[in-house]
Design an enzyme around this catalytic site. Structure first.
Site, PDB file in Angstrom:
ATOM      1  CB  SER A  54     -32.584  42.669  21.277  1.00 10.77           C
ATOM      2  OG  SER A  54     -33.579  43.388  20.586  1.00 10.77           O
ATOM      3  N   GLY A 131     -36.587  40.616  11.824  1.00  8.13           N
ATOM      4  CA  GLY A 131     -35.428  41.314  11.289  1.00  8.13           C
ATOM      5  C   GLY A 131     -34.124  40.707  11.747  1.00  8.13           C
ATOM      6  CB  SER A 205     -28.391  49.404  14.534  1.00  8.78           C
ATOM      7  OG  SER A 205     -29.448  48.683  15.144  1.00  8.78           O
ATOM      8  CD  GLN A 206     -32.571  44.142  12.949  1.00 12.01           C
ATOM      9  OE1 GLN A 206     -32.898  43.926  11.778  1.00 12.01           O
ATOM     10  NE2 GLN A 206     -33.389  43.902  13.957  1.00 12.01           N
ATOM     11  CD  GLU A 348     -36.385  48.758  20.705  1.00 11.65           C
ATOM     12  OE1 GLU A 348     -36.410  48.011  21.686  1.00 11.65           O
ATOM     13  OE2 GLU A 348     -35.447  48.791  19.883  1.00 11.65           O
ATOM     14  NE  ARG A 379     -42.997  49.197  14.148  1.00 12.43           N
ATOM     15  CZ  ARG A 379     -42.138  48.552  14.935  1.00 12.43           C
ATOM     16  NH1 ARG A 379     -41.120  49.204  15.480  1.00 12.43           N
ATOM     17  NH2 ARG A 379     -42.301  47.259  15.178  1.00 12.43           N
ATOM     18  NE  ARG A 420     -41.199  47.032  19.394  1.00 12.75           N
ATOM     19  CZ  ARG A 420     -41.025  46.255  20.447  1.00 12.75           C
ATOM     20  NH1 ARG A 420     -41.945  46.205  21.395  1.00 12.75           N
ATOM     21  NH2 ARG A 420     -39.931  45.506  20.554  1.00 12.75           N
TER      22      ARG A 420
END
Length: 475
Positions: A54, A131, A205-206, A348, A379, A420
Site C-alpha cells: 500500500s 486494486g 476506500s481506494q 484485509e 472472500r 490472502r
C-alpha cells in the site's frame, strides 16, 4: 453516478468454482498444488519481511507526479507494485534501480523515480488484479496527453470502479468504461479542472485515495464528500493523507467524510518503506498456532497500516505480544481462543483471522466486512466454502462470518486467485495434516516467494523476500 446520484453499481462477483461432484470448494489435490507444512515442533524464527504494498504504490504515484526526482528505499517488489511501476513507465515516468546506501544483507535495490515534464498518452496499461493500479491510475491518466487504455486479469473485470470513474466525469474528464468496470479508456487532456465531488465510497476506500493522490495536480485541487454507509478501511485513507503530507501537499481531513487537497506542487520524496504488516499476519499467527515465538524486526511504533491490528488480535486470541524498538515479538502457548471482532477498518485481515478462528477452542464472530465480497474474490463465500470443506463450522452472515469449534481434516484449499486465501490455507496447515493449497504462486501479488519465506520460518532460519530487478511479475 454524479454528485446528485452517488449510488455505485452493484458488484459483479463471479460464482465460486465447483469440483466435478458439484460441491463448491471441494476437490482432490491436483499436480502443482502446494502441500502446507505441518511442523512437529513450535516455530522459533525471525522473519524479515519486504515493504508495504500500500505504501509502495502510493509513493510511486506521488513520485510520478512530483516536481523532481524521488528515492523510494526498500520498496516492495511484487506483482502489484511491478504492475504499478510498469504502468507509470508507460506514462513516461523513469524508474531506475539503484543500490541501497550501505552494505545491508538481503536488501533490495531502491527505486529512483524521475517524473516527465508531461505524462504521455496513447498507451495501454495492464492492471493485473491490483486494486491500487486499476483504481488509482485513471485519476493519474486524466493528466496525460492522449488516451490511456486500462485492462487487467479476467477477475479484475468484476471489481467495481464506478464511483471513482463517475467522479472523474463530474470533474470534466472524458472516459469510456464498461458500466463501471474494466476495460476502460481515459482521454487525457494534460490537465483536470478539479473541484468538488460527492461519491459513495462504502465499497472501497481506494475510491477516495485515488482522487486524493492526483488531486494536488488538478487546477482547483479536489474536495471529496462521501455519502453512504461508513467507508471501509479508513486507515488506508489516513495512509494516503499522510503520504500526501510527506510530499508537501496541503490536506484538510478535519471534517468527517470530507477530504480536501489544495492545488500545489508535489515535492520530491526520499522515504523508506515500512514492512507490510498485513503480510506479516500469517507469520506472527504461526507463533500462536504452534506455541512458538516469531519476531518481525522493523515493526513500526506508529503506523497507518491496518495490519497493525494483528497485535491486538493475537493478544485477544491467546498470544503474548511485545513491541519494542527492535520490532514485534509474538509468543504463543499453542492454545487459541475465539474472538468477536469488527474488522471494518482492517478487512484485509479477515482471511488470517478466519483461519485462526477455525483452529480456536471457542466460537468466533467477524463483523463489518460485507465489502470484501468485492475483493479479489468474494472472500466471505470463499472462506465459508474452503474452511467448510476441511470440516470447519463456518456460517456466512450479512456482514461477516461466524465460526464454531470443529475437528478439521486435510483436503484441498482453493484460492480463487486470491493471495490472502492462499496464506489462510497455510495457517490451517500448521495444525492440520494433509492440507494442500491451490495456486500458491498467487501470493506473489503482494509477497514474493511466500513458500520460501514460510519454509525458512518453519526451519528457524531468518529470511527475507526479494525479487531481482529483472524478474517479471507473474501473469
Amino acid at each position: 453516478m454524479s454528485p446528485a446520484d452517488p449510488s455505485p453499481p452493484a458488484p459483479r462477483t463471479p460464482d465460486l468454482p465447483t469440483d466435478p461432484s458439484g460441491h463448491r470448494g471441494r476437490s482432490t489435490p491436483v499436480p502443482g498444488d502446494w502441500s502446507a507444512p505441518t511442523p512437529d515442533r513450535p516455530v522459533h524464527a525471525t522473519v524479515l519481511l519486504p515493504g508495504s504494498k500500500s505504501l509502495t504504490n502510493r509513493y510511486l504515484v506521488l513520485a510520478a507526479l512530483a516536481g523532481d526526482r524521488s528515492r523510494l528505499r526498500a520498496p516492495l517488489r511484487s506483482r502489484d507494485t511491478l504492475l504499478m511501476a510498469d504502468a507509470l513507465r508507460a506514462l513516461g515516468v523513469r524508474i531506475d534501480d539503484v543500490d541501497p546506501d550501505g552494505d545491508v544483507a538481503g536488501s533490495v535495490p531502491d527505486w529512483l523515480v524521475s517524473p516527465p515534464e508531461h505524462l504521455r498518452g496513447d498507451v495501454r496499461i495492464d492492471c493485473g488484479l491490483a486494486g491500487t493500479v486499476m483504481r488509482f491510475l485513471p485519476a493519474v491518466a486524466a493528466l496525460a496527453r492522449g488516451p490511456v487504455h486500462l485492462d487487467g486479469d479476467p477477475q479484475a473485470r468484476v471489481r467495481p470502479m464506478g464511483p471513482v470513474l463517475e467522479s472523474l466525469r463530474a470533474l470534466g474528464v472524458e472516459l469510456e468504461d464498461s458500466d463501471g468496470y474494466l476495460p476502460l479508456t481515459v482521454h487525457g487532456r494534460g490537465s483536470v479542472r478539479g473541484g468538488s465531488v460527492t461519491m459513495d465510497a462504502s465499497s472501497s476506500s481506494q475510491f477516495v485515495s485515488a482522487l486524493l493522490l492526483a488531486g494536488a495536480r488538478y487546477d482547483e485541487g479536489i474536495t471529496i464528500h462521501h455519502r453512504g454507509r461508513p467507508v471501509p478501511s479508513q486507515p488506508h485513507i489516513l495512509m494516503t493523507v499522510e503520504t500526501l503530507r510527506d510530499a508537501g501537499a496541503l490536506v484538510d481531513d478535519s471534517e468527517p467524510d470530507t477530504w480536501r487537497v489544495e492545488p500545489s506542487e508535489i515535492n520530491a520524496l526520499d522515504v523508506s518503506i515500512e514492512p507490510d504488516l498485513s503480510n506479516a499476519g500469517p507469520f506472527v499467527a504461526a507463533a500462536l498456532v504452534t506455541g512458538g515465538t516469531v519476531r518481525i524486526p522493523g515493526w513500526p511504533q506508529y503506523t497507518t497500516q491496518a495490519g497493525d491490528l494483528m497485535r491486538e488480535i493475537l493478544d485477544t486470541m491467546g498470544a503474548d505480544v511485545r513491541l519494542d524498538r527492535h520490532g514485534l515479538t509474538v509468543i504463543g502457548s499453542g492454545e487459541l481462543v475465539g474472538i468477536d471482532i469488527d474488522l471494518h477498518d482492517a478487512a484485509e485481515l479477515t482471511p488470517t483471522v478466519a483461519a485462526l478462528a477455525a483452529l480456536a477452542s471457542t466460537p468466533s464472530s467477524i463483523r463489518g466486512v460485507a465489502h470484501i465480497r468485492g475483493h479479489e474474490t468474494d472472500r466471505l463465500a470463499a472462506l465459508t466454502a474452503e474452511l467448510g470443506s476441511l470440516g470447519g463450522a463456518v456460517t456466512e452472515t450479512e456482514d461477516g462470518l461466524r465460526i464454531a469449534p470443529a475437528p478439521l481434516h486435510g483436503g484441498r484449499f482453493r484460492t480463487y486467485h486470491d493471495h490472502r486465501m492462499a496464506t489462510a490455507g497455510a495457517i490451517v496447515g500448521l495444525r492440520v495434516h494433509g492440507v494442500t493449497v491451490e495456486d500458491i504462486e498467487t501470493t506473489s501479488k503482494t509477497l514474493p516467494d511466500f513458500p520460501g519465506l514460510w519454509a525458512g520460518m518453519l526451519s528457524g532460519r531468518a529470511s527475507v523476500a526479494a525479487l531481482s530487478p529483472s524478474e517479471e511479475p507473474a501473469r
